[in-house]
Scaffold this active site. Structure first.
Site, PDB file in Angstrom:
ATOM      1  N   ARG A 115       0.811  -1.232   0.000  1.00  0.00           N
ATOM      2  CA  ARG A 115       0.000   0.000   0.000  1.00  0.00           C
ATOM      3  C   ARG A 115       0.840   1.275   0.000  1.00  0.00           C
ATOM      4  O   ARG A 115       0.347   2.342   0.335  1.00  0.00           O
ATOM      5  CB  ARG A 115      -0.983   0.008   1.169  1.00  0.00           C
ATOM      6  CG  ARG A 115      -1.995  -1.131   1.127  1.00  0.00           C
ATOM      7  CD  ARG A 115      -3.090  -0.929   2.160  1.00  0.00           C
ATOM      8  NE  ARG A 115      -4.094  -1.977   2.052  1.00  0.00           N
ATOM      9  CZ  ARG A 115      -4.057  -3.113   2.763  1.00  0.00           C
ATOM     10  NH1 ARG A 115      -3.066  -3.332   3.617  1.00  0.00           N
ATOM     11  NH2 ARG A 115      -5.014  -4.013   2.612  1.00  0.00           N
ATOM     12  N   LYS A 137       3.212  11.064 -11.722  1.00  0.00           N
ATOM     13  CA  LYS A 137       2.356  10.219 -12.555  1.00  0.00           C
ATOM     14  C   LYS A 137       3.064   8.893 -12.790  1.00  0.00           C
ATOM     15  O   LYS A 137       4.177   8.857 -13.310  1.00  0.00           O
ATOM     16  CB  LYS A 137       2.078  10.892 -13.899  1.00  0.00           C
ATOM     17  CG  LYS A 137       0.966  11.920 -13.891  1.00  0.00           C
ATOM     18  CD  LYS A 137       0.674  12.346 -15.331  1.00  0.00           C
ATOM     19  CE  LYS A 137      -0.496  13.280 -15.421  1.00  0.00           C
ATOM     20  NZ  LYS A 137      -0.778  13.674 -16.823  1.00  0.00           N
ATOM     21  N   GLU A 179       9.733  17.039 -25.619  1.00  0.00           N
ATOM     22  CA  GLU A 179       9.106  17.473 -24.371  1.00  0.00           C
ATOM     23  C   GLU A 179       9.624  18.853 -23.954  1.00  0.00           C
ATOM     24  O   GLU A 179       8.877  19.655 -23.384  1.00  0.00           O
ATOM     25  CB  GLU A 179       9.358  16.452 -23.259  1.00  0.00           C
ATOM     26  CG  GLU A 179       8.678  15.107 -23.463  1.00  0.00           C
ATOM     27  CD  GLU A 179       7.175  15.131 -23.185  1.00  0.00           C
ATOM     28  OE1 GLU A 179       6.638  16.196 -22.824  1.00  0.00           O
ATOM     29  OE2 GLU A 179       6.537  14.073 -23.335  1.00  0.00           O
ATOM     30  N   LYS A 221       7.482  22.535 -14.583  1.00  0.00           N
ATOM     31  CA  LYS A 221       6.611  21.425 -14.210  1.00  0.00           C
ATOM     32  C   LYS A 221       6.358  21.413 -12.712  1.00  0.00           C
ATOM     33  O   LYS A 221       5.228  21.153 -12.268  1.00  0.00           O
ATOM     34  CB  LYS A 221       7.201  20.088 -14.661  1.00  0.00           C
ATOM     35  CG  LYS A 221       6.233  18.934 -14.407  1.00  0.00           C
ATOM     36  CD  LYS A 221       6.567  17.681 -15.172  1.00  0.00           C
ATOM     37  CE  LYS A 221       5.447  16.662 -15.047  1.00  0.00           C
ATOM     38  NZ  LYS A 221       5.743  15.408 -15.775  1.00  0.00           N
ATOM     39  N   GLU A 231      -4.122  16.747 -11.628  1.00  0.00           N
ATOM     40  CA  GLU A 231      -4.606  17.103 -12.960  1.00  0.00           C
ATOM     41  C   GLU A 231      -6.109  17.372 -12.988  1.00  0.00           C
ATOM     42  O   GLU A 231      -6.851  16.823 -13.809  1.00  0.00           O
ATOM     43  CB  GLU A 231      -4.247  16.012 -13.968  1.00  0.00           C
ATOM     44  CG  GLU A 231      -4.266  16.498 -15.418  1.00  0.00           C
ATOM     45  CD  GLU A 231      -3.714  15.469 -16.398  1.00  0.00           C
ATOM     46  OE1 GLU A 231      -4.464  15.079 -17.293  1.00  0.00           O
ATOM     47  OE2 GLU A 231      -2.541  15.080 -16.239  1.00  0.00           O
ATOM     48  N   ARG A 235      -2.774  21.316 -14.849  1.00  0.00           N
ATOM     49  CA  ARG A 235      -1.779  20.299 -15.198  1.00  0.00           C
ATOM     50  C   ARG A 235      -2.085  19.610 -16.520  1.00  0.00           C
ATOM     51  O   ARG A 235      -1.180  19.097 -17.191  1.00  0.00           O
ATOM     52  CB  ARG A 235      -1.658  19.257 -14.075  1.00  0.00           C
ATOM     53  CG  ARG A 235      -0.532  18.263 -14.330  1.00  0.00           C
ATOM     54  CD  ARG A 235      -0.218  17.384 -13.146  1.00  0.00           C
ATOM     55  NE  ARG A 235       0.857  16.463 -13.477  1.00  0.00           N
ATOM     56  CZ  ARG A 235       1.433  15.614 -12.622  1.00  0.00           C
ATOM     57  NH1 ARG A 235       1.036  15.580 -11.366  1.00  0.00           N
ATOM     58  NH2 ARG A 235       2.396  14.817 -13.014  1.00  0.00           N
ATOM     59  N   ASN A 239      -0.202  18.003 -21.262  1.00  0.00           N
ATOM     60  CA  ASN A 239      -0.502  16.949 -22.237  1.00  0.00           C
ATOM     61  C   ASN A 239      -0.547  17.461 -23.669  1.00  0.00           C
ATOM     62  O   ASN A 239      -1.034  16.750 -24.563  1.00  0.00           O
ATOM     63  CB  ASN A 239      -1.843  16.288 -21.889  1.00  0.00           C
ATOM     64  CG  ASN A 239      -1.768  15.479 -20.616  1.00  0.00           C
ATOM     65  OD1 ASN A 239      -0.822  14.730 -20.400  1.00  0.00           O
ATOM     66  ND2 ASN A 239      -2.762  15.637 -19.759  1.00  0.00           N
ATOM     67  N   HIS A 242      -0.113  15.102 -26.608  1.00  0.00           N
ATOM     68  CA  HIS A 242      -0.183  13.732 -26.136  1.00  0.00           C
ATOM     69  C   HIS A 242      -1.441  12.986 -26.590  1.00  0.00           C
ATOM     70  O   HIS A 242      -1.405  11.760 -26.709  1.00  0.00           O
ATOM     71  CB  HIS A 242      -0.070  13.697 -24.608  1.00  0.00           C
ATOM     72  CG  HIS A 242       1.316  13.943 -24.099  1.00  0.00           C
ATOM     73  ND1 HIS A 242       1.997  15.119 -24.358  1.00  0.00           N
ATOM     74  CD2 HIS A 242       2.158  13.174 -23.369  1.00  0.00           C
ATOM     75  CE1 HIS A 242       3.190  15.049 -23.792  1.00  0.00           C
ATOM     76  NE2 HIS A 242       3.316  13.892 -23.203  1.00  0.00           N
ATOM     77  N   HIS A 246      -0.311   9.739 -28.149  1.00  0.00           N
ATOM     78  CA  HIS A 246      -0.633   8.441 -27.558  1.00  0.00           C
ATOM     79  C   HIS A 246      -1.349   7.546 -28.563  1.00  0.00           C
ATOM     80  O   HIS A 246      -1.156   6.321 -28.572  1.00  0.00           O
ATOM     81  CB  HIS A 246      -1.496   8.625 -26.314  1.00  0.00           C
ATOM     82  CG  HIS A 246      -0.738   9.102 -25.118  1.00  0.00           C
ATOM     83  ND1 HIS A 246      -1.352   9.461 -23.935  1.00  0.00           N
ATOM     84  CD2 HIS A 246       0.592   9.286 -24.909  1.00  0.00           C
ATOM     85  CE1 HIS A 246      -0.441   9.842 -23.066  1.00  0.00           C
ATOM     86  NE2 HIS A 246       0.750   9.751 -23.636  1.00  0.00           N
ATOM     87  N   HIS A 259       8.279   7.775 -27.519  1.00  0.00           N
ATOM     88  CA  HIS A 259       7.224   8.640 -27.003  1.00  0.00           C
ATOM     89  C   HIS A 259       7.397  10.080 -27.482  1.00  0.00           C
ATOM     90  O   HIS A 259       6.443  10.720 -27.943  1.00  0.00           O
ATOM     91  CB  HIS A 259       7.223   8.589 -25.468  1.00  0.00           C
ATOM     92  CG  HIS A 259       6.249   9.530 -24.834  1.00  0.00           C
ATOM     93  ND1 HIS A 259       4.884   9.410 -24.991  1.00  0.00           N
ATOM     94  CD2 HIS A 259       6.445  10.620 -24.045  1.00  0.00           C
ATOM     95  CE1 HIS A 259       4.277  10.372 -24.323  1.00  0.00           C
ATOM     96  NE2 HIS A 259       5.195  11.130 -23.750  1.00  0.00           N
TER      97      HIS A 259
END
Length: 356
Positions: A115, A137, A179, A221, A231, A235, A239, A242, A246, A259
Site C-alpha cells: 500500500r 504520474k 518534451e 513542471k 490534474e 496540469r 498533455n 499527447h 498516444h 514517445h
C-alpha cells in the site's frame, strides 16, 4: 548543483541537478533496504555508480527488458514478485534508474507494494529528466490505451546527473527535446526563442546550456504540479501533443516510435488544428515545424495512418470527459488551453485522409 523544489506540503521533494553522481550522494536521506530497478542497457553503465551512493545499505537490483513494450502489467507483476520473494518490508526504498518506462513502472510498484513505499527517481534520458521523473504520474500501458492503469505517487527525491546524456543515443536525445519544446509552446514564447537561438549548443550537449534547459523545464513542471497535483485543471496543459501522440504509439504498437517522436507529431497536429481555428499564424506553425525538424523529430503521422485511425484511441484518452473528447491546443504562440468543443467533423476536415 542546482535545485528545484516541488511544493506539495508533506509530500514536497527536491529535484537535484548535477553533472556527476558523487555530487548527488550528499542529497540522499536516511539509508534503508534499497532495490534498484533498471534495464540491461542502463545497468552496465551506471548501476555500480548508483549502488555506491547507498553506502551502508542493503542494496539489491532487478532488471527489466528495455523498451516501451515492457511497460506492462506483466512487468509490474515481475517486480512485485521479486520484492515478495526477497521479503522486502515497508522500509524498502525503490530506486528507478532509467528512462520514463523504468520510472513510471517503478513508481506504480511503489504506490502499490504494501500500500505504498518510498521511491527515488534517477532519470537517465533527457525526456525523463525534463518531464516524466517529476510530478508523480506512474502507470503501465494496455493495448487499448497508454498509461491507462496507474496511480499518482510522488517520488521522495529526483536526482539528475546531466553527464549521463553523453551516452544517450541521438534518437533518444531528440525524443527528449520534443518534451522540452512542449514546455515552450505551453506557456513561454521567450523560451521557444531561446531554444531556437541555442539549438547548436544543445545539439553539442554544451554542459551549462543543458543544465539551464533542464532546470527551466523542471521548474515549470514543479510549479504546475504544486498548483494542480492530480490534474484537475492546469496540469492537463502538460498533455499538449499527447492525445494525438498516444494514439500513434498505441496504433503502431508500443516501442515502434519513441514517445517523444509521437508527441512531436501530436504537437504539430494540435498546432494545425489551432491554425484552422484562427488561434495560430502560419508563420508560427512554420517555426514549430522548423525547430522540431532541427532536432530530427518527425512532423507528420506514420505513413498510412489517417485521422480515422486516431479516433478509437482518442475517444478512450484520459482527458475524455462526459463522453466528449478534450484537446490541449495553442490559443496563441506560447499559450495553451484545454478545448472541449472539437468535433469529429472538424477533425476530419482539418486532417482529411491524404492531407495530413
Amino acid at each position: 548543483m542546482q535545485k528545484v523544489e516541488v511544493q506539495l506540503g508533506e509530500r514536497s521533494y527536491t529535484i537535484s541537478i548535477s553533472d556527476n553522481f558523487q555530487g548527488l550522494a550528499a542529497e540522499l536521506a536516511n539509508c534503508r533496504q534499497v532495490v534498484i530497478i533498471s534495464n540491461p542497457t542502463v545497468a552496465p553503465l551506471y548501476l555500480q555508480s548508483v549502488q555506491q551512493l547507498f553506502v551502508g545499505c542493503t542494496t539489491q537490483h532487478f532488471l527489466l527488458p528495455d523498451g516501451e513494450a515492457y511497460k506492462t502489467l506483466s512487468s509490474f507483476e515481475q517486480v512485485m514478485e521479486f520484492l515478495l520473494q526477497q521479503r522486502m518490508s515497508r522500509d524498502v526504498l525503490l530506486v528507478a534508474l532509467g528512462g520514463g518506462v523504468i520510472g513510471d513502472l517503478t513508481g506504480f510498484v511503489a504506490a502499490c507494494y504494501q500500500r505504498g513505499v518510498p521511491f527515488l527517481q534517477i532519470p537517465t534520458t533527457l525526456l525523463s529528466q525534463v518531464d516524466s521523473s517529476v510530478g508523480g504520474k506512474t502507470a503501465v500501458n494496455h493495448p487499448l490505451g497508454k498509461n491507462m492503469i496507474g496511480a499518482f505517487k510522488q517520488p521522495a527525491q529526483v536526482l539528475i546527473n546531466t553527464a549521463v546524456l553523453s551516452t544517450l543515443p541521438a534518437r533518444e536525445f531528440a525524443a527528449g527535446m520534443a518534451e522540452v519544446i512542449k514546455y515552450a509552446l505551453i506557456a513561454d514564447a521567450e523560451f521557444f526563442s531561446w531554444l531556437e537561438q541555442k539549438q547548436q549548443l544543445i545539439q553539442q550537449q554544451h554542459a551549462a546550456t543543458l543544465a539551464e534547459m533542464i532546470r527551466y523545464c523542471c521548474q515549470m513542471k514543479a510549479d504546475i504540479v504544486s498548483r494542480d497535483e492530480t490534474e484537475q485543471g492546469e496540469r492537463a496543459l502538460l498533455n499538449l501533443g499527447h492525445t494525438f501522440g498516444h494514439a500513434i504509439e498505441a496504433y503502431l504498437g508500443y516501442g515502434e516510435w519513441l514517445h517523444g517522436e509521437a508527441v512531436a507529431v501530436g504537437m504539430v497536429m494540435a498546432a494545425e488544428l489551432a491554425l484552422s481555428r484562427g488561434d495560430l499564424q502560419a508563420a508560427e506553425l512554420a517555426r514549430i515545424n522548423a525547430l522540431l525538424l532541427a532536432f530530427s523529430l518527425p512532423v507528420k503521422p506514420p505513413a498510412g495512418m489517417h485521422i480515422r485511425d486516431f479516433m478509437p484511441y482518442m475517444k478512450t484518452d484520459k482527458k475524455v470527459k462526459n463522453g466528449s473528447m478534450r484537446f490541449v491546443l495553442p490559443t496563441a504562440f506560447g499559450a495553451t488551453a484545454v478545448v472541449d468543443n472539437v468535433t469529429e467533423t472538424e477533425l476530419f476536415r482539418v486532417f482529411a485522409d491524404g492531407n495530413n
